[in-house]
Write an enzyme that holds these catalytic residues in place. Structure first.
Site, short mmCIF file in Angstrom:
data_model
loop_
_atom_site.label_atom_id
_atom_site.label_comp_id
_atom_site.label_asym_id
_atom_site.label_seq_id
_atom_site.Cartn_x
_atom_site.Cartn_y
_atom_site.Cartn_z
CG ASP A 174 -3.44 -68.50 8.08
OD1 ASP A 174 -4.31 -69.27 8.40
OD2 ASP A 174 -3.40 -67.85 7.14
CD GLU A 210 -7.44 -73.96 4.35
OE1 GLU A 210 -7.71 -73.82 2.89
OE2 GLU A 210 -7.94 -73.16 5.14
#
Length: 327
Positions: A20, A200
């Site tokens: 991420d 997401e």
């Protein structure tokens, strides 16, 4: 004379075991890097004046999870933003109880720091970003566009089957939403619902008269992939009909270059600020033992973002260019 195209090679990460990834180039000339750490127990920042030096720069831990209760487990996907002369970190965290280990029970939180250098000073907990529902929520990003600040995040709607959809709202300050909260995407295509029904990890980008939100879909193993939303730059971004969605994945596993499960990206700029850079994570192998969330080998990759002839980000060509650049 025929020009011979260079062969593709296995892509190589910039920073290992950081998922991420979020890289921000600030006006002070430094790149700032934050990401999920394999232990999911802290938030750390590193900085350097070029991308290569980020690899060896010393991370500074700015915040650690609590032992129990809220903010005590699975610290995921931090992002670092500079807003109104203050630093903010947006992240997701779960809470634990005697019977709950905190998986898939996340909420979104904000930290604030007034220091010029975010590796110094004190970080204040601004608390939870409240949305319409008290449900699983994560992967927030924020951006300014046409004089308004927006917040985009992933959340579980209790009335919709699936794990998470993408939502957008305006902000009255860096930790408070205001006005309508609009769903702009939910998992609907086959490539978005493998393992889990997931949208997401949104990232905002503007070019010319269009704005884009890249995002990630499906389970976090080799099925993880990326989709793309786009809207006209002068459109009402809170109107779901303003957004157009890619019908196919814009980046997915490519075994020919040992790239598995690419996704959860961000964007930054080159040192001269002339080029947009594409930042993402992926694994370099397919088979995982156990839960993919606890496999530590999602690595950070960075490459120049290329564009299609009609002005859209071309993620596949960008990654192929990275693979060709390796000797």
């Amino acid at each position: 004379m025929e020009i011979q195209q260079r062969a593709l090679h296995d892509i190589q990460p910039l920073i290992e075991q950081r998922a991420d990834p979020f890289i921000y180039r600030h006006s002070d000339g430094y790149y700032y890097f934050v990401a999920s750490v394999p232990e999911y127990d802290r938030i750390e920042i590193r900085r350097a004046q070029n991308l290569e030096e980020l690899v060896t720069s010393t991370p500074v831990v700015i915040w650690r999870k609590r032992e129990t209760g809220i903010l005590s487990a699975n610290i995921w996907a931090p992002e670092l933003h500079f807003i109104d002369n203050k630093w903010y970190v947006y992240f997701a965290a779960a809470h634990t109880t005697e019977t709950n280990e905190g998986l898939f029970d996340h909420r979104m939180y904000v930290l604030e720091n007034e220091n010029v250098n975010p590796l110094q000073g004190s970080w204040m907990e601004r608390g939870q970003v409240r949305t319409e529902w008290e449900s699983f929520a994560l992967d927030a990003t924020t951006f300014e566009h046409n004089g308004s600040r927006y917040y985009v995040w992933a959340q579980k709607d209790p009335n919709i089957e699936g794990n998470s959809n993408l939502y957008i709202s305006k902000m009255s300050n860096p930790w408070t939403l205001t006005g309508p909260q609009t769903m702009i995407s939910l998992p609907e295509y086959d490539w978005e619902i493998i393992g889990y029904k997931v949208n997401e990890g949104a990232a905002f980008l503007r070019k010319g008269n269009r704005v884009f939100l890249s995002y990630s879909a499906s389970a976090t193993d080799y099925n993880y992939c990326m989709g793309l939303l786009e809207a006209d730059a002068d459109a009402d971004l809170l109107d779901a009909t303003s957004w157009r969605k890619s019908q196919t994945a814009v980046l997915s596993t490519d075994e020919s270059i040992s790239m598995y499960g690419p996704g959860h990206n961000s964007f930054t700029v080159s040192e001269d600020e002339e080029e947009t850079l594409f930042v993402f994570h992926a694994r370099t192998y397919k088979n995982i033992i156990g839960d993919p969330l606890y496999d530590p080998n999602r690595h950070t990759f960075v490459t120049e973002l290329l564009w299609t002839a009609d002005g859209r980000p071309d993620f596949r060509s960008s990654v192929e260019a990275l693979a060709r650049s390796l000797q």
